[in-house]
Every structure is written in structure tokens, then in C-alpha cells.
Scaffold this motif. Structure first.
Motif, PDB file in Angstrom:
ATOM      1  N   GLY A  85     -32.402  67.035  31.602  1.00 33.31           N
ATOM      2  CA  GLY A  85     -31.820  65.848  31.004  1.00 33.31           C
ATOM      3  C   GLY A  85     -32.859  65.008  30.278  1.00 33.31           C
ATOM      4  N   ASP A  86     -32.398  64.255  29.263  1.00 30.21           N
ATOM      5  CA  ASP A  86     -33.296  63.280  28.626  1.00 30.21           C
ATOM      6  C   ASP A  86     -33.587  62.178  29.628  1.00 30.21           C
ATOM      7  OD1 ASP A  86     -33.264  64.340  25.878  1.00 30.21           O
ATOM      8  OD2 ASP A  86     -31.130  63.912  26.037  1.00 30.21           O
ATOM      9  N   ILE A  87     -32.532  61.830  30.384  1.00 27.23           N
ATOM     10  CA  ILE A  87     -32.686  60.822  31.430  1.00 27.23           C
ATOM     11  C   ILE A  87     -32.156  61.434  32.714  1.00 27.23           C
ATOM     12  CG2 ILE A  87     -31.904  58.561  32.233  1.00 27.23           C
ATOM     13  CD1 ILE A  87     -31.797  57.748  29.253  1.00 27.23           C
ATOM     14  N   ILE A  88     -32.966  61.380  33.759  1.00 30.99           N
ATOM     15  CA  ILE A  88     -32.565  61.983  35.033  1.00 30.99           C
ATOM     16  C   ILE A  88     -32.424  60.875  36.071  1.00 30.99           C
ATOM     17  CG2 ILE A  88     -33.152  63.688  36.795  1.00 30.99           C
ATOM     18  CD1 ILE A  88     -34.790  65.177  34.739  1.00 30.99           C
ATOM     19  N   LEU A  89     -31.188  60.688  36.553  1.00 28.93           N
ATOM     20  CA  LEU A  89     -30.933  59.700  37.594  1.00 28.93           C
ATOM     21  C   LEU A  89     -30.660  60.434  38.891  1.00 28.93           C
ATOM     22  CD1 LEU A  89     -28.399  57.438  35.639  1.00 28.93           C
ATOM     23  CD2 LEU A  89     -30.893  57.213  35.729  1.00 28.93           C
ATOM     24  N   SER A  90     -30.675  59.686  39.992  1.00 30.18           N
ATOM     25  CA  SER A  90     -30.331  60.317  41.260  1.00 30.18           C
ATOM     26  C   SER A  90     -29.733  59.291  42.200  1.00 30.18           C
ATOM     27  CB  SER A  90     -31.584  60.934  41.865  1.00 30.18           C
ATOM     28  OG  SER A  90     -31.236  61.571  43.063  1.00 30.18           O
ATOM     29  N   GLU A  91     -28.930  59.788  43.143  1.00 31.78           N
ATOM     30  CA  GLU A  91     -28.385  58.895  44.163  1.00 31.78           C
ATOM     31  C   GLU A  91     -29.380  58.781  45.310  1.00 31.78           C
ATOM     32  OE1 GLU A  91     -23.611  58.781  43.855  1.00 31.78           O
ATOM     33  OE2 GLU A  91     -24.421  60.211  45.270  1.00 31.78           O
ATOM     34  N   PRO A  92     -29.408  57.615  45.977  1.00 29.04           N
ATOM     35  CA  PRO A  92     -30.367  57.418  47.066  1.00 29.04           C
ATOM     36  C   PRO A  92     -30.239  58.493  48.145  1.00 29.04           C
ATOM     37  CG  PRO A  92     -29.228  55.372  46.567  1.00 29.04           C
ATOM     38  CD  PRO A  92     -28.567  56.438  45.753  1.00 29.04           C
ATOM     39  N   LEU A 103     -42.580  69.838  57.319  1.00 26.37           N
ATOM     40  CA  LEU A 103     -42.508  68.996  56.133  1.00 26.37           C
ATOM     41  C   LEU A 103     -42.572  67.518  56.502  1.00 26.37           C
ATOM     42  CD1 LEU A 103     -39.775  70.930  54.188  1.00 26.37           C
ATOM     43  CD2 LEU A 103     -42.224  71.028  53.892  1.00 26.37           C
ATOM     44  N   PRO A 104     -43.266  66.722  55.708  1.00 26.21           N
ATOM     45  CA  PRO A 104     -43.338  65.293  55.985  1.00 26.21           C
ATOM     46  C   PRO A 104     -41.963  64.638  55.856  1.00 26.21           C
ATOM     47  CG  PRO A 104     -44.396  65.820  53.896  1.00 26.21           C
ATOM     48  CD  PRO A 104     -44.040  67.117  54.533  1.00 26.21           C
ATOM     49  N   LYS A 105     -41.796  63.515  56.502  1.00 25.47           N
ATOM     50  CA  LYS A 105     -40.506  62.820  56.457  1.00 25.47           C
ATOM     51  C   LYS A 105     -40.248  62.323  55.027  1.00 25.47           C
ATOM     52  CE  LYS A 105     -37.947  59.741  59.527  1.00 25.47           C
ATOM     53  NZ  LYS A 105     -37.411  58.729  58.615  1.00 25.47           N
ATOM     54  N   GLY A 106     -39.009  62.449  54.624  1.00 23.25           N
ATOM     55  CA  GLY A 106     -38.659  61.981  53.291  1.00 23.25           C
ATOM     56  C   GLY A 106     -39.055  62.929  52.174  1.00 23.25           C
ATOM     57  N   PHE A 107     -39.571  64.113  52.514  1.00 24.66           N
ATOM     58  CA  PHE A 107     -39.964  65.104  51.509  1.00 24.66           C
ATOM     59  C   PHE A 107     -38.719  65.602  50.770  1.00 24.66           C
ATOM     60  CE2 PHE A 107     -41.385  69.522  50.435  1.00 24.66           C
ATOM     61  CZ  PHE A 107     -42.462  69.165  49.651  1.00 24.66           C
ATOM     62  N   GLN A 108     -38.832  65.747  49.469  1.00 28.17           N
ATOM     63  CA  GLN A 108     -37.750  66.266  48.626  1.00 28.17           C
ATOM     64  C   GLN A 108     -36.520  65.361  48.552  1.00 28.17           C
ATOM     65  OE1 GLN A 108     -37.355  70.263  50.294  1.00 28.17           O
ATOM     66  NE2 GLN A 108     -38.501  71.055  48.575  1.00 28.17           N
ATOM     67  N   THR A 109     -36.669  64.094  48.880  1.00 29.64           N
ATOM     68  CA  THR A 109     -35.551  63.183  48.649  1.00 29.64           C
ATOM     69  C   THR A 109     -35.671  62.617  47.236  1.00 29.64           C
ATOM     70  OG1 THR A 109     -36.836  61.331  49.470  1.00 29.64           O
ATOM     71  CG2 THR A 109     -35.416  62.440  51.068  1.00 29.64           C
ATOM     72  N   ALA A 110     -34.600  61.960  46.799  1.00 30.02           N
ATOM     73  CA  ALA A 110     -34.610  61.348  45.466  1.00 30.02           C
ATOM     74  C   ALA A 110     -35.787  60.380  45.329  1.00 30.02           C
ATOM     75  CB  ALA A 110     -33.291  60.615  45.247  1.00 30.02           C
ATOM     76  N   GLU A 111     -36.063  59.628  46.389  1.00 29.08           N
ATOM     77  CA  GLU A 111     -37.141  58.631  46.353  1.00 29.08           C
ATOM     78  C   GLU A 111     -38.498  59.312  46.196  1.00 29.08           C
ATOM     79  OE1 GLU A 111     -34.664  58.735  48.507  1.00 29.08           O
ATOM     80  OE2 GLU A 111     -33.541  56.926  48.023  1.00 29.08           O
ATOM     81  N   PHE A 112     -38.648  60.476  46.848  1.00 30.15           N
ATOM     82  CA  PHE A 112     -39.879  61.247  46.747  1.00 30.15           C
ATOM     83  C   PHE A 112     -40.084  61.725  45.306  1.00 30.15           C
ATOM     84  CE2 PHE A 112     -41.832  65.512  46.865  1.00 30.15           C
ATOM     85  CZ  PHE A 112     -43.019  65.244  47.522  1.00 30.15           C
ATOM     86  N   LEU A 113     -39.005  62.204  44.696  1.00 32.21           N
ATOM     87  CA  LEU A 113     -39.115  62.679  43.314  1.00 32.21           C
ATOM     88  C   LEU A 113     -39.400  61.544  42.343  1.00 32.21           C
ATOM     89  CD1 LEU A 113     -37.637  65.303  44.526  1.00 32.21           C
ATOM     90  CD2 LEU A 113     -37.125  65.694  42.130  1.00 32.21           C
ATOM     91  N   LEU A 114     -38.859  60.369  42.676  1.00 30.89           N
ATOM     92  CA  LEU A 114     -39.135  59.200  41.842  1.00 30.89           C
ATOM     93  C   LEU A 114     -40.631  58.880  41.886  1.00 30.89           C
ATOM     94  CD1 LEU A 114     -37.759  56.790  40.248  1.00 30.89           C
ATOM     95  CD2 LEU A 114     -37.932  55.519  42.378  1.00 30.89           C
ATOM     96  N   GLU A 115     -41.178  58.930  43.100  1.00 32.23           N
ATOM     97  CA  GLU A 115     -42.599  58.636  43.276  1.00 32.23           C
ATOM     98  C   GLU A 115     -43.466  59.669  42.545  1.00 32.23           C
ATOM     99  OE1 GLU A 115     -43.801  58.374  47.469  1.00 32.23           O
ATOM    100  OE2 GLU A 115     -45.699  59.243  46.801  1.00 32.23           O
ATOM    101  N   ASP A 119     -36.011  59.541  36.705  1.00 33.00           N
ATOM    102  CA  ASP A 119     -36.217  58.265  36.014  1.00 33.00           C
ATOM    103  C   ASP A 119     -35.878  57.068  36.879  1.00 33.00           C
ATOM    104  OD1 ASP A 119     -37.078  58.740  33.194  1.00 33.00           O
ATOM    105  OD2 ASP A 119     -35.389  60.110  33.280  1.00 33.00           O
ATOM    106  N   ALA A 120     -34.792  57.194  37.658  1.00 34.51           N
ATOM    107  CA  ALA A 120     -34.398  56.072  38.506  1.00 34.51           C
ATOM    108  C   ALA A 120     -33.489  56.552  39.614  1.00 34.51           C
ATOM    109  CB  ALA A 120     -33.674  55.010  37.672  1.00 34.51           C
ATOM    110  N   VAL A 121     -33.592  55.904  40.755  1.00 35.29           N
ATOM    111  CA  VAL A 121     -32.649  56.149  41.844  1.00 35.29           C
ATOM    112  C   VAL A 121     -31.630  55.021  41.796  1.00 35.29           C
ATOM    113  CG1 VAL A 121     -32.370  56.334  44.336  1.00 35.29           C
ATOM    114  CG2 VAL A 121     -34.397  57.297  43.225  1.00 35.29           C
ATOM    115  N   VAL A 122     -30.365  55.385  41.576  1.00 38.70           N
ATOM    116  CA  VAL A 122     -29.328  54.373  41.350  1.00 38.70           C
ATOM    117  C   VAL A 122     -28.272  54.466  42.448  1.00 38.70           C
ATOM    118  CG1 VAL A 122     -27.649  53.490  39.692  1.00 38.70           C
ATOM    119  CG2 VAL A 122     -29.702  54.646  38.865  1.00 38.70           C
ATOM    120  N   PRO A 123     -28.040  53.379  43.177  1.00 37.53           N
ATOM    121  CA  PRO A 123     -26.986  53.386  44.193  1.00 37.53           C
ATOM    122  C   PRO A 123     -25.626  53.638  43.553  1.00 37.53           C
ATOM    123  CG  PRO A 123     -28.353  51.427  44.381  1.00 37.53           C
ATOM    124  CD  PRO A 123     -28.749  52.100  43.126  1.00 37.53           C
TER     125      PRO A 123
END
Lengths: 278, 287
Positions: free
Chosen positions: B220-227, B247-259, B264-268
Motif C-alpha cells: 500500500g501507499d499508506i499502510i494502517l493497522s488496528e491496535p 519471542l519478546p512480548k508484543g513481538f509482531q503486533t501492529a505497535e511493534f511494526l509501527l516502531e 504508517d499508523a495504528v488507528v483504533p
């Protein structure tokens, strides 16, 4: 020049050897001591100069690439390299590349496009590397970018499978104008071990899984996924010289096409794959 | 040592169906009360539905079916389905595939794992696709690949932006190499659409993995994700098994990919429609 050679394709291989079942082919493809990507680069080409790194993070030794000459024609070669001795294999992750490997491959392909060199990809991998670092650096994203960019790369691409062709890791170097496979190589969406453990919860039923997956060159030729099966003569020198001729002939043929036609044909090559009812 | 867990049957997280899939409202249990898998709070079904299947206590996002997703995002009565008539086949006569297709069709009440069509979001016409985790975990076989490809080709021809919601276990093993080829095919179509200067927004929802991550989900040109969504190439179970790495906690979550810079953004969920509408207007609205 390769008159006797065309007798092997594109309609299948001649009945010179007894048909092996899929599992036997898999074992041959994985056999220790089988030639690797670098063997092919060294024997098919001359003046090979390896080019390192993806310019972003690191150099991945699981994929080697560079410029070379194929029967006089400058080409870009990119190959999975499983490694020679055990230390070398470990260093190269047994040919399973990290994202930087795929990004290096793309960098070299873009370079080939700029200098109007055809690209020869040599595929031999069990799959893309699976681990924490690879995920954190975007394995999926790197492969996705390769698929997208290779589809419209304005220079001929030929992919040759010399052993294992595992899933997305193989496809990342195989969006090509024409795909060839050695007769003892395989190409599949999942490893037969993985398939067996999902299907029968029993990783030992590999033989059955091999048959189910239709991963042998003759199966794939029937499905239209590859264009040509390359027989493997006992004498490796003979194999290399046959391949040299055939690849350079193919590159001349592809080079003669206008670039729009080349890209359109590549798109259509993949566009038609898939079986569904309507 | 003998432990109770030694006798537990292993379960593939991605293939497993939650019991509530048997109804026409997948992922949101039909019982009066349900417990949030994240914070364990007991929630009234009606509260959950009012809140777009998001836990009001901790914000856990329950999965949505493709139809629920389209209902949530598209402007009312604007969705027009494309290519509904494509049906899956069993080209390799793969063991158990026919039965699995039948069961999935029965459970999800869908013909295949993706819905494609045209709709308006925030007043802007666009092509949309939404994958359905209820149909063989949204895996990509020939039909999914073909529908996505046709969507991008048609959107390119009609000058429409594309908004897509991904949920997938990856390429569909039962169609063998043909499902792998769908990755190349869909990527080609995305490129075709992109080269016409058109916008493509992907929203990665839980879980997006395997061959879909390695193709149109990440293009995507813009990649969003749900929390909290799981987004991976190789899923966490596969990594733990093959690498024997915890695996560390929170690995492969949307927030991890954002970091890590891949999203591009994690959007509720409650802001999703407004966000997509705004992005569409920024790209395609009247100047």
C-alpha cells in the motif's frame, strides 16, 4: 547452436531417465554436496565481480550477486547460496535470506535495468529466513517489494531453479520472463514437512506430502508455472555448457522484444495462473 | 516430567475456528455475555456490538467478518459487489480440500475468503476489498488472487483508489504452487494500479501473515493497522518452533511494526472510517 537442447522443452523432458517420484527428487535437490548458486555463477559466467550489500542495513551472504559475462554478454547474476562447508553454510544461513538479501537483489536488478543488462536469478532456498531479526526488519515487506518491482523491471529476467524452491523466499527471485528448473529440483508453496505436520499432524509423512504438493518440474510444467526442464547429465561440464548456450540464446530472444512487450508478457505470464470456476 | 500439558493436543492458532464462527455474526459471540480474551472482563453482547466489537474496558479489538467490516467502513447502501460468481476448485485434488471448502462455506456463509466491490467512504468513491478470517483463515488461493487482481485492474481502468482490509493465514497450501503464484499476480496488479498514479490504502487487521504479508498487504501507499493486530511473515509459532527462540512480548503486533517503521499508523476501529475518508479526500477530493 543448442539444437539438441530444445528437444527437452518446452513440452517436457524426453523419456531417457525413469521417472522419479517427488520424494526422490526432493532428496536429490537437498543432497549434501550438490552444486550451489556460486558453482553455477563460476561455471556459467566469466569475469564475475561480486557486489555486496543492500545500502541500508547489511550484506546478506545467503544471496550473492554481481556483474559477469555470459558468453560475452554482460549480465547481472543473483543467486541463493547455501554454502560449502559447515561453517560457510552456517554463515549463509543455509541459503535462507534475511530482508537485506532481498533488498540487495532488488538493488542489483535496478542497476541491471539502468545499464540494460539481463538478469539471471539462480534459486536454491528452503525459504526466506524465519527469525526475530528477519521479522523486525520486514521480511514480508522486502519480498512484497521485489514481487512488485520485478513485474515491471525493464530488462529481461530468467530464473533457474537448481535445487530447492521454497515458497516466498524462492518467489522473491522468480518473478521472471521465463522460469527453468533442473530436473532434480523442486518448487512449492510450503515445505513438505510443514505440509505433513499441518495435514496429518505428523511430520514424518513427507513422502505423501511431496505427492500432494505437485512440486516436481514435470508437475509444474503441466500447471504452466515453469517453461522448461533442464536435464542433468552426469558430466557437470556438459550441463554448464548446455545451460550457457541456452541462457544466452534466451537473453538474445528476450532482448529483441520492445520493453513494453517484455513487461506485458511477464504480467500475462503470471496473470493467467490460477484455477477457479466462474 | 509428567505434566498435564503433555497430553494437550496442539492446535494451530491460525487454522483454529472460534466457536462463534458458526453464526452469521462471526467473532462476536452470540451469548448474552462474553469475556474479553485480553482483560477477562465480562461484557454484555449488546455493549460489545454497540462498540464495534471493541472491548469497552481494555480496547481489545475482536475480529470482524468481511461483511461486518464493509458495513462498518463504507457509506450506507453504497457497496456494490464485484466478481461474486468466482468459485474455488480443487486443481490438485488435495486431500481433504473439498470437504474443507464445504465446511468453510457453511460456517462463513461466503463463497470465498475475500469480498471485493465498489463503495464510497466518507463520500469518496473507491474500490474496496475485505478478507474474511472465517473462510479458511482468509488464506489466498486462486479465487482470492483472481478477485484481488481483477479489483486492481478494474480500479485502474476506472481511476478509483483502492482501500483494502487484510486478514489472512497466508497462501492456501491446498492449492499448492498456484496459490504462491497469486502473490506475484496480485503484486503485478497493484503495480499496474500504482503506476497510474492511484492511491492504495491497506488496513492490516488481526492476523495478517505469510504470503499475504509478503504481497499486496505490504504494498500500500499508506499502510494502517488496528491496535494489537498480529502482523507477520512467519507467524510466532513457526518462529518459536524452528528457532527455539522465545519471542519478546508484543513481538509482531501492529505497535511493534509501527516502531520498526513498517506501518504508517495504528488507528483504533472507531476512528478508522473517518481516517480513511480524510486520506481519500486528501488524494482524490476536489481541490
Amino acid at each position: 547452436m543448442a539444437a539438441e537442447y530444445t528437444a527437452y522443452g518446452p513440452n517436457g523432458r524426453p523419456n531417457q531417465t525413469a521417472p522419479f517420484n517427488a520424494y526422490q527428487i526432493l532428496q536429490k535437490a537437498r543432497k549434501n554436496g550438490r552444486f550451489t548458486g556460486l558453482d553455477f555463477i563460476r561455471n556459467l559466467t566469466t569475469e564475475f565481480m561480486e557486489l555486496h550489500g543492500d545500502r541500508r542495513f547489511a550484506d546478506d551472504p545467503a544471496i550473492v550477486g554481481g556483474v559477469a559475462r555470459l558468453l560475452g554478454m554482460p549480465v547481472t547474476v543473483i543467486a541463493h547460496e547455501k554454502g560449502g562447508d559447515l561453517n560457510d553454510k552456517a554463515r549463509r544461513n543455509f541459503g535462507s535470506a534475511h530482508p537485506e538479501g532481498y533488498r540487495k537483489a532488488l538493488r542489483l536488478m535496478k542497476q541491471a535495468e539502468k545499464f540494460h543488462r539481463p538478469v539471471l536469478c539462480i534459486v536454491d532456498t528452503a525459504g526466506a529466513f524465519c527469525g526475530i531479526g528477519a521479522e523486525a526488519r520486514g521480511e514480508g515487506s522486502a519480498i512484497a517489494e521485489n514481487l512488485m518491482e520485478m513485474m515491471t523491471l525493464k530488462t529481461p529476467i530468467l530464473s533457474l531453479f537448481i535445487g530447492e524452491g521454497g515458497s516466498g523466499g524462492a518467489l522473491g527471485l522468480a518473478v521472471a520472463d521465463t522460469v527453468w528448473m533442473l530436473e532434480n529440483s523442486v518448487y512449492s508453496v510450503i515445505s513438505p514437512e510443514g505440509c505433513a505436520s499441518i495435514l496429518w499432524k505428523d511430520a514424518s509423512k513427507v513422502k505423501e506430502a511431496c505427492e500432494c504438493l505437485h512440486m516436481t518440474p514435470s508437475d509444474l510444467l503441466k500447471l504452466g508455472v515453469i517453461e522448461r526442464i533442464i536435464p542433468e547429465p552426469e558430466d557437470r561440464g556438459e550441463l554448464y555448457s548446455l545451460l550457457r548456450e541456452a541462457i544466452s540464446e534466451e537473453f538474445y530472444k528476450l532482448n529483441a522484444l520492445p520493453l513494453e512487450d517484455l513487461c506485458r508478457n511477464r504480467y500475462q505470464r503470471f496473470r493467467k495462473l490460477g484455477v477457479y470456476g466462474e | 516430567m509428567l505434566r498435564k500439558s503433555n497430553f494437550k493436543k496442539s492446535r494451530n492458532q491460525l487454522e483454529g475456528f472460534s466457536p462463534n464462527l458458526h453464526t452469521d455474526k462471526p467473532y462476536v459471540p452470540q451469548e448474552l455475555c462474553t469475556s474479553c480474551p485480553s482483560c477477562k472482563a465480562m461484557l454484555f453482547q449488546s455493549d460489545l456490538e454497540e462498540n464495534n466489537a471493541v472491548c469497552p474496558k481494555c480496547g481489545h479489538h475482536f475480529r470482524l467478518s468481511a461483511r461486518q467490516r464493509i458495513g462498518l467502513i463504507c457509506d450506507e447502501n453504497t457497496y456494490e459487489a464485484w466478481d461474486e460468481n468466482l468459485t474455488p476448485k480443487d486443481p490438485l485434488s488435495f486431500p481433504g480440500y473439498g470437504a474443507k471448502l464445504k465446511a468453510s462455506r457453511f460456517r462463513s456463509r461466503e463463497v470465498e475468503g475475500v469480498l471485493t466491490g465498489k463503495a464510497a467512504i466518507g463520500g469518496v468513491p473507491c474500490a474496496v476489498f475485505a478478507m474474511d478470517a472465517g473462510f479458511m483463515m482468509g488464506s489466498m488461493g486462486s479465487v482470492v488472487g483472481e478477485k484481488i487482481t481483477r479489483l486492481f485492474e478494474r480500479a485502474a481502468a476506472e481511476n478509483l483508489p483502492v482501500v483494502g482490509f487484510t486478514v489472512s493465514g497466508g497462501a492456501r497450501m491446498q492449492e499448492g504452487i498456484l496459490s504462491l503464484m497469486q502473490m506475484a499476480k496480485t503484486s503485478g496488479a497493484v503495480k499496474l494500479h500504482s503506476d497510474k498514479g492511484l492511491l492504495y490504502i491497506t488496513v492490516l487487521t488481526d492476523p495478517t501473515t505469510g504470503g499475504v504479508t509478503a504481497s499486496f498487504a505490504m504494498e500500500g501507499d499508506i499502510i494502517l493497522s488496528e491496535p494489537g493486530a498480529l502482523i507477520a511473515f512467519a507467524g510466532p509459532r513457526v518462529i518459536e518452533q524452528t528457532m527455539r527462540q522465545k519471542l519478546p512480548k508484543g513481538f509482531q503486533t501492529a505497535e511493534f511494526l509501527l516502531e520498526k517503521g513498517f506501518v504508517d499508523a495504528v488507528v483504533p476501529r472507531k476512528e478508522l472510517k473517518e481516517t480513511i475518508g480524510r486520506l481519500l479526500r486528501l488524494h482524490c477530493g476536489e481541490v
